[in-house]
Design a protein around this motif. Structure first.
Motif, PDB file in Angstrom:
ATOM      1  N   LYS A  84       0.831  -1.205   0.000  1.00 38.89           N
ATOM      2  CA  LYS A  84       0.000   0.000   0.000  1.00 38.89           C
ATOM      3  C   LYS A  84       0.868   1.258   0.000  1.00 38.89           C
ATOM      4  CE  LYS A  84      -4.021   1.868   2.377  1.00 38.89           C
ATOM      5  NZ  LYS A  84      -4.941   1.731   3.518  1.00 38.89           N
ATOM      6  N   ASP A  85       1.883   1.248   0.835  1.00 38.23           N
ATOM      7  CA  ASP A  85       2.812   2.385   0.896  1.00 38.23           C
ATOM      8  C   ASP A  85       3.535   2.565  -0.449  1.00 38.23           C
ATOM      9  OD1 ASP A  85       4.705   4.326   2.122  1.00 38.23           O
ATOM     10  OD2 ASP A  85       6.128   2.669   1.901  1.00 38.23           O
ATOM     11  N   PHE A  86       3.986   1.466  -1.051  1.00 38.92           N
ATOM     12  CA  PHE A  86       4.664   1.568  -2.357  1.00 38.92           C
ATOM     13  C   PHE A  86       3.713   2.158  -3.405  1.00 38.92           C
ATOM     14  CE2 PHE A  86       8.314  -1.828  -2.180  1.00 38.92           C
ATOM     15  CZ  PHE A  86       8.843  -1.207  -1.062  1.00 38.92           C
ATOM     16  N   ARG A  87       2.478   1.699  -3.413  1.00 41.45           N
ATOM     17  CA  ARG A  87       1.520   2.218  -4.399  1.00 41.45           C
ATOM     18  C   ARG A  87       1.268   3.709  -4.155  1.00 41.45           C
ATOM     19  NH1 ARG A  87       0.942  -0.530  -8.832  1.00 41.45           N
ATOM     20  NH2 ARG A  87      -1.167   0.260  -9.113  1.00 41.45           N
ATOM     21  N   ASN A  88       1.149   4.088  -2.888  1.00 41.54           N
ATOM     22  CA  ASN A  88       0.894   5.500  -2.572  1.00 41.54           C
ATOM     23  C   ASN A  88       2.048   6.391  -2.998  1.00 41.54           C
ATOM     24  OD1 ASN A  88      -1.607   5.069  -1.456  1.00 41.54           O
ATOM     25  ND2 ASN A  88      -0.837   4.862   0.645  1.00 41.54           N
ATOM     26  N   ARG A  89       3.263   5.881  -2.875  1.00 38.50           N
ATOM     27  CA  ARG A  89       4.443   6.709  -3.159  1.00 38.50           C
ATOM     28  C   ARG A  89       4.998   6.495  -4.563  1.00 38.50           C
ATOM     29  NH1 ARG A  89       8.810   5.859  -0.649  1.00 38.50           N
ATOM     30  NH2 ARG A  89       8.352   3.851   0.305  1.00 38.50           N
ATOM     31  N   GLY A  90       4.342   5.671  -5.363  1.00 35.91           N
ATOM     32  CA  GLY A  90       4.808   5.477  -6.735  1.00 35.91           C
ATOM     33  C   GLY A  90       6.037   4.596  -6.861  1.00 35.91           C
ATOM     34  N   VAL A  91       6.321   3.789  -5.853  1.00 38.28           N
ATOM     35  CA  VAL A  91       7.399   2.805  -5.998  1.00 38.28           C
ATOM     36  C   VAL A  91       6.891   1.717  -6.949  1.00 38.28           C
ATOM     37  CG1 VAL A  91       8.859   1.136  -4.783  1.00 38.28           C
ATOM     38  CG2 VAL A  91       8.192   3.278  -3.645  1.00 38.28           C
ATOM     39  N   PRO A  92       7.666   1.335  -7.967  1.00 36.81           N
ATOM     40  CA  PRO A  92       7.145   0.435  -8.988  1.00 36.81           C
ATOM     41  C   PRO A  92       6.966  -1.001  -8.491  1.00 36.81           C
ATOM     42  CG  PRO A  92       9.457   0.918  -9.405  1.00 36.81           C
ATOM     43  CD  PRO A  92       9.033   1.798  -8.259  1.00 36.81           C
ATOM     44  N   ILE A  93       5.741  -1.345  -8.138  1.00 43.39           N
ATOM     45  CA  ILE A  93       5.385  -2.731  -7.796  1.00 43.39           C
ATOM     46  C   ILE A  93       4.073  -3.038  -8.509  1.00 43.39           C
ATOM     47  CG2 ILE A  93       4.189  -2.075  -5.646  1.00 43.39           C
ATOM     48  CD1 ILE A  93       5.236  -4.809  -4.495  1.00 43.39           C
ATOM     49  N   ASP A  94       4.011  -4.197  -9.142  1.00 47.33           N
ATOM     50  CA  ASP A  94       2.862  -4.555  -9.980  1.00 47.33           C
ATOM     51  C   ASP A  94       2.126  -5.789  -9.505  1.00 47.33           C
ATOM     52  OD1 ASP A  94       3.567  -2.627 -12.165  1.00 47.33           O
ATOM     53  OD2 ASP A  94       5.359  -3.885 -12.190  1.00 47.33           O
ATOM     54  N   CYS A  95       2.761  -6.579  -8.639  1.00 47.38           N
ATOM     55  CA  CYS A  95       2.146  -7.870  -8.301  1.00 47.38           C
ATOM     56  C   CYS A  95       2.708  -8.391  -6.985  1.00 47.38           C
ATOM     57  CB  CYS A  95       2.385  -8.898  -9.410  1.00 47.38           C
ATOM     58  SG  CYS A  95       4.030  -8.858 -10.159  1.00 47.38           S
ATOM     59  N   VAL A  96       1.917  -9.270  -6.387  1.00 51.16           N
ATOM     60  CA  VAL A  96       2.341  -9.956  -5.167  1.00 51.16           C
ATOM     61  C   VAL A  96       2.187 -11.455  -5.406  1.00 51.16           C
ATOM     62  CG1 VAL A  96       1.922 -10.294  -2.699  1.00 51.16           C
ATOM     63  CG2 VAL A  96       1.703  -8.004  -3.705  1.00 51.16           C
ATOM     64  N   GLY A  97       3.242 -12.199  -5.090  1.00 49.00           N
ATOM     65  CA  GLY A  97       3.231 -13.652  -5.231  1.00 49.00           C
ATOM     66  C   GLY A  97       2.962 -14.314  -3.893  1.00 49.00           C
ATOM     67  N   PHE A  98       2.039 -15.261  -3.913  1.00 47.79           N
ATOM     68  CA  PHE A  98       1.692 -16.049  -2.727  1.00 47.79           C
ATOM     69  C   PHE A  98       2.200 -17.460  -2.992  1.00 47.79           C
ATOM     70  CE2 PHE A  98      -0.926 -12.806  -0.788  1.00 47.79           C
ATOM     71  CZ  PHE A  98      -1.176 -11.979  -1.876  1.00 47.79           C
ATOM     72  N   GLN A  99       3.290 -17.835  -2.330  1.00 47.60           N
ATOM     73  CA  GLN A  99       3.946 -19.108  -2.661  1.00 47.60           C
ATOM     74  C   GLN A  99       3.002 -20.287  -2.481  1.00 47.60           C
ATOM     75  OE1 GLN A  99       7.754 -19.586  -0.723  1.00 47.60           O
ATOM     76  NE2 GLN A  99       8.498 -17.588  -1.409  1.00 47.60           N
ATOM     77  N   SER A 100       2.365 -20.358  -1.316  1.00 53.61           N
ATOM     78  CA  SER A 100       1.378 -21.415  -1.062  1.00 53.61           C
ATOM     79  C   SER A 100       1.993 -22.814  -1.010  1.00 53.61           C
ATOM     80  CB  SER A 100       0.239 -21.336  -2.089  1.00 53.61           C
ATOM     81  OG  SER A 100      -0.300 -20.027  -2.121  1.00 53.61           O
ATOM     82  N   HIS A 101       3.010 -22.956  -0.185  1.00 59.33           N
ATOM     83  CA  HIS A 101       3.517 -24.285   0.186  1.00 59.33           C
ATOM     84  C   HIS A 101       2.633 -24.768   1.340  1.00 59.33           C
ATOM     85  CE1 HIS A 101       6.951 -24.073  -2.436  1.00 59.33           C
ATOM     86  NE2 HIS A 101       7.281 -22.896  -1.940  1.00 59.33           N
ATOM     87  N   LEU A 102       1.734 -25.679   1.037  1.00 57.56           N
ATOM     88  CA  LEU A 102       0.651 -26.003   1.965  1.00 57.56           C
ATOM     89  C   LEU A 102       0.635 -27.476   2.328  1.00 57.56           C
ATOM     90  CD1 LEU A 102      -2.083 -23.905   0.121  1.00 57.56           C
ATOM     91  CD2 LEU A 102      -0.990 -23.329   2.295  1.00 57.56           C
ATOM     92  N   ASP A 103      -0.192 -27.794   3.314  1.00 60.89           N
ATOM     93  CA  ASP A 103      -0.460 -29.180   3.692  1.00 60.89           C
ATOM     94  C   ASP A 103      -1.939 -29.460   3.518  1.00 60.89           C
ATOM     95  OD1 ASP A 103       2.134 -30.202   4.592  1.00 60.89           O
ATOM     96  OD2 ASP A 103       2.009 -28.509   5.978  1.00 60.89           O
ATOM     97  N   SER A 104      -2.290 -30.738   3.596  1.00 63.98           N
ATOM     98  CA  SER A 104      -3.669 -31.148   3.317  1.00 63.98           C
ATOM     99  C   SER A 104      -4.675 -30.640   4.344  1.00 63.98           C
ATOM    100  CB  SER A 104      -3.755 -32.669   3.243  1.00 63.98           C
ATOM    101  OG  SER A 104      -3.064 -33.113   2.105  1.00 63.98           O
ATOM    102  N   ASN A 105      -4.190 -30.230   5.506  1.00 61.32           N
ATOM    103  CA  ASN A 105      -5.115 -29.692   6.517  1.00 61.32           C
ATOM    104  C   ASN A 105      -5.113 -28.168   6.544  1.00 61.32           C
ATOM    105  OD1 ASN A 105      -2.646 -29.123   7.567  1.00 61.32           O
ATOM    106  ND2 ASN A 105      -2.923 -30.215   9.509  1.00 61.32           N
ATOM    107  N   ALA A 106      -4.637 -27.545   5.481  1.00 61.35           N
ATOM    108  CA  ALA A 106      -4.509 -26.076   5.473  1.00 61.35           C
ATOM    109  C   ALA A 106      -5.849 -25.393   5.729  1.00 61.35           C
ATOM    110  CB  ALA A 106      -3.950 -25.619   4.129  1.00 61.35           C
ATOM    111  N   ASP A 107      -5.797 -24.347   6.531  1.00 61.76           N
ATOM    112  CA  ASP A 107      -6.965 -23.505   6.781  1.00 61.76           C
ATOM    113  C   ASP A 107      -6.975 -22.410   5.721  1.00 61.76           C
ATOM    114  OD1 ASP A 107      -8.873 -21.703   7.588  1.00 61.76           O
ATOM    115  OD2 ASP A 107      -7.932 -21.248   9.526  1.00 61.76           O
ATOM    116  N   LEU A 108      -7.919 -22.503   4.815  1.00 62.67           N
ATOM    117  CA  LEU A 108      -7.968 -21.544   3.705  1.00 62.67           C
ATOM    118  C   LEU A 108      -9.148 -20.584   3.851  1.00 62.67           C
ATOM    119  CD1 LEU A 108      -7.108 -24.045   0.841  1.00 62.67           C
ATOM    120  CD2 LEU A 108      -5.579 -22.449   1.988  1.00 62.67           C
ATOM    121  N   SER A 109      -9.607 -20.412   5.098  1.00 67.29           N
ATOM    122  CA  SER A 109     -10.843 -19.647   5.292  1.00 67.29           C
ATOM    123  C   SER A 109     -10.706 -18.184   4.883  1.00 67.29           C
ATOM    124  CB  SER A 109     -11.308 -19.762   6.750  1.00 67.29           C
ATOM    125  OG  SER A 109     -10.262 -19.393   7.619  1.00 67.29           O
TER     126      SER A 109
END
Ligand code: G3I
Length: 302
Positions: free
Chosen positions: A187-212
């Motif tokens: 949010k701060d980068f977007r407000n100040r014009g720092v060049p960021i276009d995307c966020v990566g969510f790695q998602s190394h998960l297990d079968s009981n992951a809480d995805l709520s």
């Protein structure tokens, strides 16, 4: 559609895999990759230790193999990763202050410049936060201070202005202290014009992951005006429980219009970094697993 890439493409998304160029010559590996996936990322070949083993001496052979394979098959290429505390070459470890700053900028310029125009999105900075939302006390953080992430993004933007520039991390699979801290930074980068276009969510998960809160978390980032990508998905386990997590992650991405695609962290269980956990969509004999069918159904709108 009857492949992951084809099904994802119906909604303008990609479905990718992390690859090791050392396996591209194996027929079963290449045929699964080429049939099912329309995006790739190098599992290790574009990291700092691989691309700049000595300062200012770049080595792009393995990374170039990934790019040329992708190009010949019409696949996109994600870039992973320009700056990370791990897999730094030994020469970086000894640097302090402005010497480290110059090394970081030189590395970003050299690698992002070499691949300029060929990368859809770069993981500019990887894993810079702790679980509690504080900054990881890496050499970069300790030597360069809080501004180093912003400096890295500005250097990447200068080197490859056409690539989307991402911040990438794990443990951000819902709303929690870590994802809150990353959210505030973006949010701060977007407000100040720092060049960021995307966020990566790695998602190394297990079968009981809480995805709520998984989808809600993607959506709040998207609402800041950045794309979101599932960048390293794998799920320890098997059968229906594993399929449930793959299905729910895919459904969350499909529900968020700015979620542009999903990458699994490998093609086959045979070569997964989680060697005992069978976390991928193809088993070690390249057979489609239950999780494969679950993902395909969601991508097909079922
Ligand atoms: O290339 C060397 C080889 O020369 C050497 O003989 C051999 C002996 O151990 O090691 C080989 O390097 C290994 C490399 O994988 C390539 O196979 C490293 O030891 C090993 O540490 C490295 O592991 C990689 C790990 O990142 C490093 O931290 C995994 O393959 C890779 O899947 C993993 O990927 C990371 C993402 O980049 C970031 N997010 C988490 C994810 C999983 O840890």
């Amino acid at each position: 559609a009857d492949t992951l890439g084809g099904a994802a493409a119906q909604s303008g998304r990609y479905f990718g895999a992390a690859v090791d160029p050392g396996h591209l010559g194996e027929g079963d590996y290449a045929s699964a990759l080429n049939r099912e996936f329309n995006s790739v990322v190098a599992e290790n070949a574009m990291k700092w230790d691989a691309t700049e083993p000595n300062q200012g001496q770049f080595s792009f052979g393995a990374g170039d193999q990934v790019v040329s394979h992708a190009r010949s098959k019409g696949m996109k290429v994600r870039g992973h990763t320009l700056v990370w505390h791990s897999q730094q070459p030994a020469w970086v470890r000894g640097l302090t202050g402005d010497s480290l700053r110059r090394a970081m900028i030189g590395h970003i310029s050299g690698v992002a410049g070499h691949y300029r125009g060929q990368i859809s999105s770069w993981d500019v900075v990887n894993e810079a936060f702790e679980w509690d939302g504080s900054r990881r006390q890496s050499n970069l953080q300790q030597q360069l201070g809080n501004g180093w992430i912003e400096e890295a993004f500005r250097a990447a933007d200068a080197a490859d202005p056409g690539a989307k520039l991402c911040y990438n991390d794990y443990g951000t699979d819902g709303i929690n202290a870590k994802s809150d801290a990353i959210y505030r930074m973006v949010k701060d980068f977007r407000n100040r014009g720092v060049p960021i276009d995307c966020v990566g969510f790695q998602s190394h998960l297990d079968s009981n992951a809480d995805l709520s809160t998984y989808r809600q978390n993607l959506q709040r980032f998207a609402d800041l005006g950045v794309d979101v990508e599932i960048t390293e998905l794998d799920v320890g386990g098997s059968g229906a429980a594993q399929a449930r997590v793959f299905r729910d992650v895919t459904a969350a991405c499909v529900a968020v219009s700015r979620c542009t695609g999903i990458t699994t962290w490998g093609v086959t269980d045979k070569y997964s970094w989680r060697s005992q956990e069978t976390p991928l969509l193809f088993d070690s004999a390249y057979r489609k697993k239950a999780a494969y069918g679950a993902v395909l159904d969601v991508l097909n709108g079922a």
